[in-house]
Design a protein around this motif. Structure first.
Motif, short mmCIF file in Angstrom:
data_model
loop_
_atom_site.label_atom_id
_atom_site.label_comp_id
_atom_site.label_asym_id
_atom_site.label_seq_id
_atom_site.Cartn_x
_atom_site.Cartn_y
_atom_site.Cartn_z
N SER A 22 22.00 35.26 47.92
CA SER A 22 21.68 34.45 48.22
C SER A 22 22.62 33.22 48.55
N ILE A 23 23.58 33.63 47.70
CA ILE A 23 24.49 32.41 47.38
C ILE A 23 26.07 32.58 47.99
N LYS A 24 26.48 31.65 48.74
CA LYS A 24 27.49 32.04 49.25
C LYS A 24 28.63 31.28 48.16
N HIS A 25 29.85 32.59 48.08
CA HIS A 25 31.13 31.63 46.70
C HIS A 25 31.80 31.66 47.74
N SER A 26 32.45 30.46 47.01
CA SER A 26 34.04 30.55 46.96
C SER A 26 35.08 31.41 47.72
N TRP A 27 35.72 31.37 47.75
CA TRP A 27 37.23 32.79 48.10
C TRP A 27 37.46 32.54 46.89
N ILE A 28 37.90 31.81 46.42
CA ILE A 28 38.25 31.92 44.87
C ILE A 28 37.81 32.41 43.74
N TYR A 29 36.38 32.40 44.18
CA TYR A 29 35.75 33.15 42.83
C TYR A 29 35.38 34.30 43.31
N ARG A 35 33.60 41.97 39.44
CA ARG A 35 32.88 42.96 39.96
C ARG A 35 33.38 42.88 41.52
N SER A 36 34.19 41.73 42.57
CA SER A 36 34.65 41.66 43.53
C SER A 36 35.43 42.86 44.32
N PHE A 88 48.86 32.31 33.78
CA PHE A 88 47.72 32.45 32.68
C PHE A 88 46.68 31.41 32.84
N LEU A 89 47.51 30.60 33.14
CA LEU A 89 47.17 28.76 32.75
C LEU A 89 46.33 28.58 34.05
N LEU A 90 47.24 29.17 35.31
CA LEU A 90 46.56 28.60 36.37
C LEU A 90 45.52 29.44 37.02
N GLU A 91 45.46 30.45 36.41
CA GLU A 91 44.56 31.59 36.50
C GLU A 91 43.00 31.17 35.49
N TYR A 92 43.17 30.49 34.00
CA TYR A 92 42.26 30.35 33.37
C TYR A 92 41.52 28.75 33.95
N LEU A 93 42.26 27.84 34.58
CA LEU A 93 41.85 26.51 35.32
C LEU A 93 41.36 27.14 36.06
N LEU A 94 41.44 27.92 37.82
CA LEU A 94 41.12 29.05 38.04
C LEU A 94 39.08 28.95 37.74
N ARG A 95 39.19 29.75 36.88
CA ARG A 95 38.61 30.67 36.40
C ARG A 95 37.08 29.31 35.93
N VAL A 96 38.00 28.25 35.48
CA VAL A 96 37.27 27.28 34.08
C VAL A 96 36.40 26.25 36.49
N TRP A 97 37.55 26.15 37.40
CA TRP A 97 36.76 25.34 37.72
C TRP A 97 35.06 26.00 38.94
N THR A 98 35.46 27.09 39.09
CA THR A 98 34.89 28.18 39.76
C THR A 98 33.52 28.96 38.82
N CYS A 99 33.55 28.23 37.50
CA CYS A 99 32.15 29.21 36.59
C CYS A 99 31.07 28.48 37.29
N THR A 100 31.19 27.52 38.10
CA THR A 100 29.72 26.18 38.59
C THR A 100 29.30 27.46 39.00
N GLU A 101 30.44 27.79 40.35
CA GLU A 101 29.45 28.68 41.06
C GLU A 101 28.01 29.85 40.98
N LYS A 102 28.22 30.29 39.89
CA LYS A 102 27.14 31.00 38.74
C LYS A 102 26.57 30.23 38.91
N PRO A 103 24.91 30.62 39.29
CA PRO A 103 23.50 29.91 39.34
C PRO A 103 23.20 29.07 37.43
N ILE A 104 22.58 30.53 36.72
CA ILE A 104 23.34 29.96 34.94
C ILE A 104 24.26 28.83 35.05
N TYR A 105 25.52 28.64 35.66
CA TYR A 105 25.89 27.88 35.09
C TYR A 105 26.35 26.80 36.27
N THR A 106 25.51 26.20 36.43
CA THR A 106 25.39 25.18 37.82
C THR A 106 25.63 23.56 37.32
#
Length: 112
Positions: A22-29, A35-36, A88-106
């Protein structure tokens, strides 16, 4: 005790699946999610595969003594390593930024 723990974990997984539907995730996520199956995510996976492959190849070539003495190639290998590190640094920072979109990491701090 083990059965109870497994039941709790199973119920958490079920709840997480229901919440993520039911959650809409950002394009980056969606692009970074493993799994996308979107075209953008597939392109990103291919890009990262190429970056890793070229980085390993250039590292292996930079250890050849004949290439180490050539100043232009040595600077090319150094530059390619720096570019790969920034990617790799940019990818890592984007993953850290978007990880809060997953419900268990809100939580904005503890989720990261």
């Amino acid at each position: 005790w083990i059965r109870a723990r497994k039941a709790v974990l199973r119920s958490r997984e079920i709840m997480e699946r229901r919440m993520t539907r039911s959650i809409k995730h950002s394009w980056i996520y969606n692009v970074l999610n493993h799994r996308s199956r979107s075209p953008q995510a597939k392109s990103f996976k291919r890009l990262m595969t190429w970056v890793i492959t070229l980085d390993v190849l250039f590292f292996a070539l930079s250890t050849v003594p004949a290439f180490q003495t050539h100043p232009m190639l040595a600077s090319f290998f150094t530059l390619s390593e720096a570019v790969a590190c920034w990617i790799f640094l940019l990818e890592y920072l984007l993953r850290v930024w978007t990880c809060t979109e997953k419900p268990i990491y809100t939580h904005p701090v503890y989720g990261r």
